[in-house]
Structures are given as structure tokens and as C-alpha cells.
Scaffold this motif. Structure first.
Motif, PDB file in Angstrom:
ATOM      1  N   GLU A  58       0.819  -1.205   0.000  1.00  0.00           N
ATOM      2  CA  GLU A  58       0.000   0.000   0.000  1.00  0.00           C
ATOM      3  C   GLU A  58       0.862   1.268   0.000  1.00  0.00           C
ATOM      4  N   LYS A  59       1.917   1.276   0.809  1.00  0.00           N
ATOM      5  CA  LYS A  59       2.782   2.460   0.915  1.00  0.00           C
ATOM      6  C   LYS A  59       3.750   2.574  -0.255  1.00  0.00           C
ATOM      7  N   PHE A  60       4.366   1.473  -0.638  1.00  0.00           N
ATOM      8  CA  PHE A  60       5.445   1.466  -1.632  1.00  0.00           C
ATOM      9  C   PHE A  60       4.927   1.424  -3.076  1.00  0.00           C
ATOM     10  N   GLU A  61       3.756   0.843  -3.286  1.00  0.00           N
ATOM     11  CA  GLU A  61       3.140   0.702  -4.600  1.00  0.00           C
ATOM     12  C   GLU A  61       4.108   0.104  -5.622  1.00  0.00           C
ATOM     13  N   PRO A  62       4.512  -1.156  -5.421  1.00  0.00           N
ATOM     14  CA  PRO A  62       5.493  -1.762  -6.322  1.00  0.00           C
ATOM     15  C   PRO A  62       4.928  -2.010  -7.725  1.00  0.00           C
ATOM     16  N   ASP A  63       5.841  -2.010  -8.697  1.00  0.00           N
ATOM     17  CA  ASP A  63       5.483  -2.353 -10.070  1.00  0.00           C
ATOM     18  C   ASP A  63       5.587  -3.856 -10.290  1.00  0.00           C
ATOM     19  N   LEU A  64       6.352  -4.524  -9.411  1.00  0.00           N
ATOM     20  CA  LEU A  64       6.587  -5.956  -9.519  1.00  0.00           C
ATOM     21  C   LEU A  64       7.020  -6.467  -8.151  1.00  0.00           C
ATOM     22  N   MET A  65       6.742  -7.750  -7.881  1.00  0.00           N
ATOM     23  CA  MET A  65       7.152  -8.348  -6.611  1.00  0.00           C
ATOM     24  C   MET A  65       7.949  -9.619  -6.854  1.00  0.00           C
ATOM     25  N   LEU A  66       8.982  -9.802  -6.048  1.00  0.00           N
ATOM     26  CA  LEU A  66       9.755 -11.043  -6.008  1.00  0.00           C
ATOM     27  C   LEU A  66       9.433 -11.690  -4.675  1.00  0.00           C
ATOM     28  N   LEU A  67       8.956 -12.921  -4.709  1.00  0.00           N
ATOM     29  CA  LEU A  67       8.445 -13.560  -3.506  1.00  0.00           C
ATOM     30  C   LEU A  67       9.083 -14.921  -3.261  1.00  0.00           C
ATOM     31  N   ASP A  68       9.668 -15.080  -2.083  1.00  0.00           N
ATOM     32  CA  ASP A  68      10.137 -16.383  -1.629  1.00  0.00           C
ATOM     33  C   ASP A  68       8.913 -17.109  -1.059  1.00  0.00           C
ATOM     34  N   LEU A  69       8.856 -18.401  -1.212  1.00  0.00           N
ATOM     35  CA  LEU A  69       7.691 -19.149  -0.725  1.00  0.00           C
ATOM     36  C   LEU A  69       7.810 -19.567   0.733  1.00  0.00           C
ATOM     37  N   LYS A  70       9.031 -19.731   1.213  1.00  0.00           N
ATOM     38  CA  LYS A  70       9.231 -20.208   2.582  1.00  0.00           C
ATOM     39  C   LYS A  70       9.642 -19.032   3.468  1.00  0.00           C
ATOM     40  N   LEU A  71       8.656 -18.483   4.153  1.00  0.00           N
ATOM     41  CA  LEU A  71       8.889 -17.352   5.046  1.00  0.00           C
ATOM     42  C   LEU A  71       8.641 -17.806   6.476  1.00  0.00           C
ATOM     43  N   PRO A  72       9.229 -17.115   7.453  1.00  0.00           N
ATOM     44  CA  PRO A  72       9.107 -17.578   8.838  1.00  0.00           C
ATOM     45  C   PRO A  72       7.703 -17.467   9.424  1.00  0.00           C
ATOM     46  N   ASP A  73       6.914 -16.510   8.953  1.00  0.00           N
ATOM     47  CA  ASP A  73       5.617 -16.268   9.592  1.00  0.00           C
ATOM     48  C   ASP A  73       4.401 -16.671   8.751  1.00  0.00           C
ATOM     49  N   ILE A  74       4.571 -16.807   7.456  1.00  0.00           N
ATOM     50  CA  ILE A  74       3.456 -17.163   6.574  1.00  0.00           C
ATOM     51  C   ILE A  74       4.056 -17.785   5.323  1.00  0.00           C
ATOM     52  N   ASP A  75       3.334 -18.712   4.725  1.00  0.00           N
ATOM     53  CA  ASP A  75       3.933 -19.274   3.517  1.00  0.00           C
ATOM     54  C   ASP A  75       3.534 -18.450   2.300  1.00  0.00           C
ATOM     55  N   GLY A  76       4.426 -18.428   1.334  1.00  0.00           N
ATOM     56  CA  GLY A  76       4.233 -17.614   0.143  1.00  0.00           C
ATOM     57  C   GLY A  76       3.000 -17.980  -0.656  1.00  0.00           C
ATOM     58  N   TYR A  77       2.605 -19.250  -0.610  1.00  0.00           N
ATOM     59  CA  TYR A  77       1.380 -19.669  -1.305  1.00  0.00           C
ATOM     60  C   TYR A  77       0.180 -18.911  -0.753  1.00  0.00           C
ATOM     61  N   SER A  78       0.137 -18.756   0.547  1.00  0.00           N
ATOM     62  CA  SER A  78      -0.961 -18.034   1.192  1.00  0.00           C
ATOM     63  C   SER A  78      -0.986 -16.573   0.736  1.00  0.00           C
ATOM     64  N   LEU A  79       0.197 -15.964   0.627  1.00  0.00           N
ATOM     65  CA  LEU A  79       0.259 -14.579   0.153  1.00  0.00           C
ATOM     66  C   LEU A  79      -0.221 -14.487  -1.300  1.00  0.00           C
ATOM     67  N   LEU A  80       0.181 -15.448  -2.122  1.00  0.00           N
ATOM     68  CA  LEU A  80      -0.280 -15.468  -3.517  1.00  0.00           C
ATOM     69  C   LEU A  80      -1.812 -15.542  -3.576  1.00  0.00           C
TER      70      LEU A  80
END
Length: 140
Positions: A58-80
Motif C-alpha cells: 500500500e505504501k510502496f506501490e510496487p510495479d513488480l514483486m519477487l516472492l520467496d515461498l518459505k517465510l518464517p511467519d506465513i507461507d508464500g502460497y498463502s500470500l499469492l
């Protein structure tokens, strides 16, 4: 005397600085990739976990995102999945950068809205070409 104003071997960049959100929990990988992307002319914001993912978008307004799937607090699939439920965010290209090399992981990420999938270790030149391709497609 002729002065060369630019190196013809280098691609010409647009004057608009593109913003990339990098979500990577491994400190060294995050630092190296962030530095390389910055060196390549991008404005980079990086996160080590997913908890501030949506507020950062919301703050940064990215044009593109690079996402790792294995994060410590949530899995990347859930974010997708969550991104795809938000029409304004689902238009932002997401490239997965993961150590998960199985075809099933790749297929799942792509089915959840990722545009591309890179297995670590990365070929940085290939990643930059893919980023440029995605950004060009998005802004047509």
C-alpha cells in the motif's frame, strides 16, 4: 574528437524508476539481491517476513514483486492466494524465487497467480531480463 555518450552494449532504460518489492527471509540472499536490483536501476523495498506485506504494498506501490515461498511467519502460497483476491493487487506481476525445485511447487505457485518461477540459486541476468519483460508487458 568523438565522445561516446552511452555504452551500446547496455540496454537503454526508461527514465521512470520501477519499484520492486522483494520478500526474502534469508538475510544474505535478501541483501545481495536487493543490492543487485538497485545497481540495475530499480527502487527496491525488501521484507524478511510476510507480516507487513500488504501494508508495504500500500505504501510502496510496487510495479513488480519477487516472492520467496518459505517465510518464517506465513507461507508464500498463502500470500499469492490473498493477492489474487484483491483486484487492484492481482495486476502486479509476482515472480517467485524459491529453493523449492519440485515441479508440483512450481505448478501450484503459477496456478495461484505467480507469473514466473525461479529456483535458487538464481541466474541474475536471466532474472533481470524476466523482470524487464514483465514490466514491459504490464505497461503496454
Amino acid at each position: 574528437m568523438t565522445v561516446q555518450l552511452f555504452n551500446i552494449d547496455q540496454p537503454l532504460r526508461s527514465h521512470t524508476v520501477r519499484r520492486i518489492l522483494l520478500v526474502e527471509d534469508h538475510d544474505l540472499n535478501r541483501m545481495l539481491l536487493s543490492d543487485y536490483l538497485s545497481y540495475s536501476g530499480y527502487d527496491v523495498q525488501s521484507l524478511s517476513e510476510g507480516s507487513t506485506f500488504f501494508s508495504t504494498i500500500e505504501k510502496f506501490e510496487p510495479d513488480l514483486m519477487l516472492l520467496d515461498l518459505k517465510l518464517p511467519d506465513i507461507d508464500g502460497y498463502s500470500l499469492l492466494k490473498q493477492v489474487q483476491r484483491k483486484p487492484d493487487l492481482s495486476k502486479i506481476p509476482i515472480i517467485v524465487v524459491s529453493a523449492f525445485a519440485f515441479k508440483a511447487d512450481q505448478e501450484l505457485a503459477l496456478s495461484l497467480g505467480a507469473r514466473r518461477y525461479f529456483v535458487k540459486p538464481l541466474k541474475l541476468k536471466e532474472l533481470i531480463l524476466t523482470i524487464e519483460e514483465e514490466l514491459t508487458c504490464r505497461h503496454r
